[in-house]
Design a protein around this motif. Structure first.
Motif, mmCIF file in Angstrom:
data_model
loop_
_atom_site.group_PDB
_atom_site.id
_atom_site.type_symbol
_atom_site.label_atom_id
_atom_site.label_comp_id
_atom_site.label_asym_id
_atom_site.label_seq_id
_atom_site.Cartn_x
_atom_site.Cartn_y
_atom_site.Cartn_z
ATOM 1 N N ARG A 47 -9.948 -3.346 -8.053
ATOM 2 C CA ARG A 47 -10.144 -2.220 -8.965
ATOM 3 C C ARG A 47 -9.118 -1.121 -8.710
ATOM 4 O O ARG A 47 -8.598 -0.519 -9.641
ATOM 5 C CB ARG A 47 -11.561 -1.648 -8.794
ATOM 6 C CG ARG A 47 -12.545 -2.260 -9.734
ATOM 7 C CD ARG A 47 -13.862 -1.506 -9.718
ATOM 8 N NE ARG A 47 -14.896 -2.478 -9.486
ATOM 9 C CZ ARG A 47 -15.657 -2.572 -8.404
ATOM 10 N NH1 ARG A 47 -15.544 -1.712 -7.445
ATOM 11 N NH2 ARG A 47 -16.560 -3.514 -8.286
ATOM 12 N N GLN A 48 -8.858 -0.826 -7.435
ATOM 13 C CA GLN A 48 -7.880 0.210 -7.115
ATOM 14 C C GLN A 48 -6.486 -0.184 -7.596
ATOM 15 O O GLN A 48 -5.746 0.663 -8.105
ATOM 16 C CB GLN A 48 -7.861 0.477 -5.615
ATOM 17 C CG GLN A 48 -9.070 1.233 -5.125
ATOM 18 C CD GLN A 48 -9.042 1.465 -3.633
ATOM 19 O OE1 GLN A 48 -8.191 0.936 -2.929
ATOM 20 N NE2 GLN A 48 -9.975 2.262 -3.146
ATOM 21 N N ASP A 100 -13.194 -4.071 -4.709
ATOM 22 C CA ASP A 100 -12.767 -2.681 -4.690
ATOM 23 C C ASP A 100 -11.249 -2.593 -4.637
ATOM 24 O O ASP A 100 -10.633 -1.784 -5.335
ATOM 25 C CB ASP A 100 -13.390 -1.946 -3.507
ATOM 26 C CG ASP A 100 -13.154 -0.457 -3.565
ATOM 27 O OD1 ASP A 100 -13.307 0.121 -4.663
ATOM 28 O OD2 ASP A 100 -12.815 0.139 -2.525
#
Length: 119
Positions: free
Chosen positions: A34-35, A31
């Motif tokens: 991805r950010q 995550d």
């Protein structure tokens, strides 16, 4: 035999308890990646030679174009600040600019040209 069974049971129980933590850690890392990828995409130049900038306080995006650059230079002048590139400012300074910017919209957005005083 009982000792071996206890030892094996302990290992199996430990593995069962640790498995969710390992999965959660891996998901959090993905995550974060991805950010970071999204943040880089948002700041890359698009086909119109503009940069997209995210305003954390107001939770919106702005195209950094000639108009935005002109507004930023006006802001720096009004606040007696030495001009620094926007992307070199720290988060607090960027937030201050966007607060000012939202309270100082473009002149052409304040009043449509056709709606000027008609007597």
């Amino acid at each position: 035999m009982k000792a071996e069974f206890r030892h094996l049971s302990f290992i199996a129980l430990t593995a069962a308890l640790l498995a969710p933590a390992a999965v959660t850690t891996r998901a959090a890392a993905q995550d974060d990646r991805r950010q970071e990828d999204k943040r880089q995409e948002d700041t890359q130049r698009n086909g119109r030679n503009q940069t997209r900038v995210y305003d954390r306080t107001h939770k919106d995006y702005h195209d950094w174009n000639e108009n935005e650059d002109r507004s930023y230079r006006q802001y720096a002048g009004q606040n007696q600040q030495e001009f620094r590139e926007y992307n070199k400012l720290n988060n607090n300074q960027q937030d201050q600019y966007w607060n000012w910017r939202h309270s100082h919209p473009d002149g052409d957005q304040e009043k449509p040209r056709g709606d000027q005083d008609k007597h």
